[in-house]
Structures are given as C-alpha cells and as structure tokens.
Design a protein around this motif. Structure first.
Motif, PDB file in Angstrom:
ATOM      1  N   ASP A  78      20.039   8.553  25.187  1.00 27.59           N
ATOM      2  CA  ASP A  78      20.624   9.695  25.891  1.00 27.59           C
ATOM      3  C   ASP A  78      21.999  10.105  25.375  1.00 27.59           C
ATOM      4  O   ASP A  78      22.539  11.127  25.786  1.00 27.59           O
ATOM      5  N   ILE A  79      22.578   9.348  24.464  1.00 28.25           N
ATOM      6  CA  ILE A  79      23.868   9.748  23.883  1.00 28.25           C
ATOM      7  C   ILE A  79      23.745  10.010  22.385  1.00 28.25           C
ATOM      8  O   ILE A  79      24.714   9.912  21.637  1.00 28.25           O
ATOM      9  N   CYS A  80      22.545  10.354  21.931  1.00 29.60           N
ATOM     10  CA  CYS A  80      22.294  10.700  20.518  1.00 29.60           C
ATOM     11  C   CYS A  80      22.570   9.561  19.564  1.00 29.60           C
ATOM     12  O   CYS A  80      23.148   9.731  18.499  1.00 29.60           O
ATOM     13  N   SER A  81      22.165   8.387  19.944  1.00 29.44           N
ATOM     14  CA  SER A  81      22.319   7.213  19.111  1.00 29.44           C
ATOM     15  C   SER A  81      20.939   6.788  18.625  1.00 29.44           C
ATOM     16  O   SER A  81      19.990   6.741  19.411  1.00 29.44           O
ATOM     17  N   PHE A  82      20.831   6.516  17.332  1.00 25.48           N
ATOM     18  CA  PHE A  82      19.569   6.101  16.725  1.00 25.48           C
ATOM     19  C   PHE A  82      19.728   4.723  16.110  1.00 25.48           C
ATOM     20  O   PHE A  82      20.779   4.411  15.551  1.00 25.48           O
ATOM     21  N   SER A  83      18.680   3.909  16.143  1.00 20.19           N
ATOM     22  CA  SER A  83      18.669   2.654  15.407  1.00 20.19           C
ATOM     23  C   SER A  83      18.123   2.956  14.013  1.00 20.19           C
ATOM     24  O   SER A  83      17.072   3.587  13.872  1.00 20.19           O
ATOM     25  N   VAL A  84      18.868   2.516  12.967  1.00 23.69           N
ATOM     26  CA  VAL A  84      18.496   2.820  11.583  1.00 23.69           C
ATOM     27  C   VAL A  84      18.421   1.529  10.788  1.00 23.69           C
ATOM     28  O   VAL A  84      19.406   0.800  10.683  1.00 23.69           O
ATOM     29  N   ASP A  85      17.250   1.263  10.215  1.00 19.79           N
ATOM     30  CA  ASP A  85      17.071   0.090   9.362  1.00 19.79           C
ATOM     31  C   ASP A  85      16.920   0.573   7.923  1.00 19.79           C
ATOM     32  O   ASP A  85      15.900   1.154   7.554  1.00 19.79           O
ATOM     33  N   PHE A  86      17.954   0.349   7.110  1.00 20.98           N
ATOM     34  CA  PHE A  86      17.948   0.799   5.721  1.00 20.98           C
ATOM     35  C   PHE A  86      17.234  -0.172   4.782  1.00 20.98           C
ATOM     36  O   PHE A  86      17.203   0.057   3.574  1.00 20.98           O
ATOM     37  N   GLN A  87      16.668  -1.249   5.315  1.00 23.77           N
ATOM     38  CA  GLN A  87      15.956  -2.206   4.473  1.00 23.77           C
ATOM     39  C   GLN A  87      14.539  -1.687   4.202  1.00 23.77           C
ATOM     40  O   GLN A  87      13.566  -2.111   4.822  1.00 23.77           O
ATOM     41  N   VAL A  88      14.471  -0.742   3.254  1.00 20.57           N
ATOM     42  CA  VAL A  88      13.196  -0.122   2.867  1.00 20.57           C
ATOM     43  C   VAL A  88      13.053  -0.220   1.353  1.00 20.57           C
ATOM     44  O   VAL A  88      14.057  -0.340   0.638  1.00 20.57           O
ATOM     45  N   PRO A  89      11.827  -0.173   0.841  1.00 22.68           N
ATOM     46  CA  PRO A  89      11.628  -0.240  -0.613  1.00 22.68           C
ATOM     47  C   PRO A  89      12.382   0.879  -1.337  1.00 22.68           C
ATOM     48  O   PRO A  89      12.364   2.031  -0.909  1.00 22.68           O
TER      49      PRO A  89
ATOM     50  N   ASN B 128      30.781  12.737  33.860  1.00 18.88           N
ATOM     51  CA  ASN B 128      30.687  13.935  33.041  1.00 18.88           C
ATOM     52  C   ASN B 128      29.260  14.086  32.521  1.00 18.88           C
ATOM     53  O   ASN B 128      28.792  13.289  31.734  1.00 18.88           O
ATOM     54  N   GLU B 129      28.605  15.107  32.966  1.00 13.11           N
ATOM     55  CA  GLU B 129      27.226  15.325  32.532  1.00 13.11           C
ATOM     56  C   GLU B 129      27.158  16.055  31.209  1.00 13.11           C
ATOM     57  O   GLU B 129      26.081  16.399  30.731  1.00 13.11           O
ATOM     58  N   GLY B 130      28.297  16.309  30.603  1.00 18.05           N
ATOM     59  CA  GLY B 130      28.326  17.018  29.328  1.00 18.05           C
ATOM     60  C   GLY B 130      27.787  16.201  28.175  1.00 18.05           C
ATOM     61  O   GLY B 130      27.468  16.749  27.133  1.00 18.05           O
ATOM     62  N   ALA B 131      27.662  14.881  28.343  1.00 16.52           N
ATOM     63  CA  ALA B 131      27.191  14.046  27.242  1.00 16.52           C
ATOM     64  C   ALA B 131      25.790  14.437  26.815  1.00 16.52           C
ATOM     65  O   ALA B 131      25.509  14.582  25.630  1.00 16.52           O
ATOM     66  N   SER B 132      24.899  14.661  27.759  1.00 17.55           N
ATOM     67  CA  SER B 132      23.539  15.033  27.380  1.00 17.55           C
ATOM     68  C   SER B 132      23.498  16.433  26.788  1.00 17.55           C
ATOM     69  O   SER B 132      22.695  16.713  25.901  1.00 17.55           O
ATOM     70  N   ALA B 133      24.390  17.315  27.245  1.00 23.25           N
ATOM     71  CA  ALA B 133      24.460  18.661  26.672  1.00 23.25           C
ATOM     72  C   ALA B 133      24.953  18.592  25.228  1.00 23.25           C
ATOM     73  O   ALA B 133      24.447  19.299  24.351  1.00 23.25           O
TER      74      ALA B 133
ATOM     75  N   GLU C 167      22.988  19.674  21.879  1.00 22.43           N
ATOM     76  CA  GLU C 167      23.585  20.580  20.891  1.00 22.43           C
ATOM     77  C   GLU C 167      23.539  19.964  19.486  1.00 22.43           C
ATOM     78  O   GLU C 167      23.244  20.650  18.513  1.00 22.43           O
ATOM     79  N   ALA C 168      23.826  18.681  19.393  1.00 22.50           N
ATOM     80  CA  ALA C 168      23.793  18.006  18.087  1.00 22.50           C
ATOM     81  C   ALA C 168      22.385  18.001  17.517  1.00 22.50           C
ATOM     82  O   ALA C 168      22.175  18.301  16.338  1.00 22.50           O
ATOM     83  N   LEU C 169      21.399  17.676  18.358  1.00 24.52           N
ATOM     84  CA  LEU C 169      20.013  17.652  17.883  1.00 24.52           C
ATOM     85  C   LEU C 169      19.540  19.056  17.514  1.00 24.52           C
ATOM     86  O   LEU C 169      18.817  19.243  16.532  1.00 24.52           O
TER      87      LEU C 169
END
Length: 196
Positions: free
Chosen positions: A129-140, A67-72, A76-78
């Motif tokens: 490619d699937i709208c996943s981000f790495s998030v590090d909340f360890q900030v001042p 299914n190529e709809g994942a990138s679409a 759309e989310a972005l």
C-alpha cells in the motif's frame, strides 16, 4: 617539538571590521541552514508513512498514519509508470552507472537493462500500500546481483525549478529489509526516472 602554547580568546578574534563580516557570514549560513531544514521537514512530511526512509517520532508517525495521501501518492506513482511513453520508464541507476527500463503492468514491475549488452529480466510481485516492491536481482545474466532481495520504494519528486510547472519525476529508492548490506532504513541505491 614544543607543545603549542595556550592562546587567549582575544588573540583568536579578528579585527572589528572582519568580526562584523564574520558574523554576517555566520548569520547567512544559519539562515540558509534554517531554510534547508524547513524544506527537508516539509519533504519528509510528504513521504509515505512507513516508507523506511525515516525513523519518525511517535507524534510524526501518528500524523502520517492519519494522512490518507499515502495511497493517493502511490496511485500517482504507479499511474506515472503506466502512462510512460511506450509503456516503459527509463531510470538512471546511480550505483551501477547505467540505465534500467521498467514496465508496470498493473500488478508487477518488469525490470531490464537499457542500452547495454546485458540480457536479464527481473519480475517483481505486487506493490504494497505504500508502493514498495520486493526485488530479487539474482537472475540469470545479471552481473553482480545483491545477495538478498531488496525493497524498491517508489518516490515522487518535485524539483524546485519545476514547481510552477507541476512537473513531477519518479525515483526508485532501494533498501535491504534484511539488514545484510546496510541498516534496513538506509538507502542503498537510487534510480532516477529520465525523460529519454
């Protein structure tokens, strides 16, 4: 105290009229369960492949891989984030009970607290490619951050009450890819996009 005596199955059955009502209620529950299961299956098929939400069978995984709809859906989310009013999307953080302001600038997310006295900023890397981000909340300035970076998965949601209006909301679902806080496929938190 004496142990309860064994009873026969006829003693446990209700009267005939009550039995019919019981069967009707039971069938109603089965019908509702079938509708819910059908809806959940349709929703699960709409999720981006490899989203980490599911452990899919081989056949389902192959279907979604084709299914190529994942990138679409990712685009759309972005786009929904980019075109938000004022350039920022406000999310209700279900775990923390507060709100977060998220800005997408074509390559990364910029996350800040919203309408409280905290002052911190988290900047992510680019999405996969699937709208996943790495998030590090360890900030001042960030109180009680998770001990490990989390994976933020963007998800588009269509509410049953707004299906006819084609209204779509955005959610951010958080996972721990390291397995430190929970199994990697188990959601830790959900942020729900609001219209503030």
């Amino acid at each position: 105290m004496n142990a309860p005596s064994a009873t026969t199955s006829t003693q446990l059955l209700p009267a005939t009229g009550d039995r019919r009502l019981s069967h009707i209620n039971h069938l109603s529950k089965i019908t509702c369960s079938a509708i819910v299961v059908s809806f959940v299956f349709v929703v699960l098929l709409a999720l981006p492949r490899n989203s980490g939400v599911l452990n899919l069978s081989t056949m389902e995984a192959e279907f979604l891989a084709r299914n190529e709809g994942a990138s679409a859906l990712c685009a759309e989310a972005l786009s929904k984030l980019e075109n938000a009013s004022g350039g920022d999307t406000i999310f209700q953080d279900i775990h923390d009970g507060d709100m977060k302001k998220v800005h997408y600038d074509d390559t990364r997310l910029i996350i800040e607290p919203f309408k409280n006295d905290e002052t911190w900023i988290v900047v992510t890397g680019s999405p996969d490619d699937i709208c996943s981000f790495s998030v590090d909340f360890q900030v001042p300035g960030k109180p009680g951050p998770p001990p490990v970076p989390l994976r933020l998965q963007l998800v588009l949601v269509k509410s049953l009450e707004t299906v006819t209006k084609e209204a779509t909301s955005i959610m951010a679902v958080f996972y721990d890819p390291t397995g430190t806080l929970a199994e990697p496929e188990m959601p830790l938190n959900v942020w729900y996009g609001t219209s503030i």
